[in-house]
Design an enzyme around this catalytic site. Sequence first.
Site, PDB file in Angstrom:
ATOM      1  CG  ASP A 131       3.335  -4.771  -9.017  1.00 38.90           C
ATOM      2  OD1 ASP A 131       3.325  -3.777  -9.645  1.00 38.90           O
ATOM      3  OD2 ASP A 131       3.070  -5.791  -9.896  1.00 38.90           O
TER       4      ASP A 131
ATOM      5  CG  ASP B  39       3.609  -8.322 -13.050  1.00 36.29           C
ATOM      6  OD1 ASP B  39       4.320  -7.443 -12.435  1.00 36.29           O
ATOM      7  OD2 ASP B  39       2.326  -8.137 -13.499  1.00 36.29           O
TER       8      ASP B  39
END
Length: 189
Positions: free
Chosen positions: A145, A126
């Site tokens: 995401d 991330d």
Amino acid sequence: MSVLSQAVWKRRWMGLGLAIVIFVLDQLVKWSMIGPLALREKRQIEVLPFFDLTWAENYGVSLGLFRADSMEQQMMLIGVTGLIAVIVFVWMLREKNGWDIAALSLILGGALGNIRDRVNYGYVVDYADLHIGSFRPFLIFNLADVAITFGVIIILARSFFFSDKDPMKDPSLLDAKDDTGESAPEKTA
């Protein structure tokens, strides 16, 4: 194969193409974070007053839930998310509506990107850190995401706000069967 069936399969192929594009873009961005930008070593790169690139290793799923610390837990998480991806893929191949196919494609491409991270690294990479000063309305996230989130939003919005599953409104559903196995009524002028 009827012209209508050909149109539906064309949408499905386009959906598969979209899923592949999302997967490839996600992996390219993550590669650039790990490689050329060296975000893992730098930890954070300020981009805009409200957006940073911040290194984060997500060992769980959405919002860091169901954290997988051991190898067995990681394998179970890969298996469960892989099963969900297979279900989404089958759903996409059965779907006829273009918007639903596109939404499922976003979900599938994002899921495959995050699954690949888990297989390669044991965690999901991330990096996107959206903030207003020190307030962070979201956890650190990635392109996969975003694709998954938008896909789910489209599916939910279409489920709650649009009732175009009526074959009279969506010609792609005219070759569908109803609950009794009878063909759906033909559209009249």
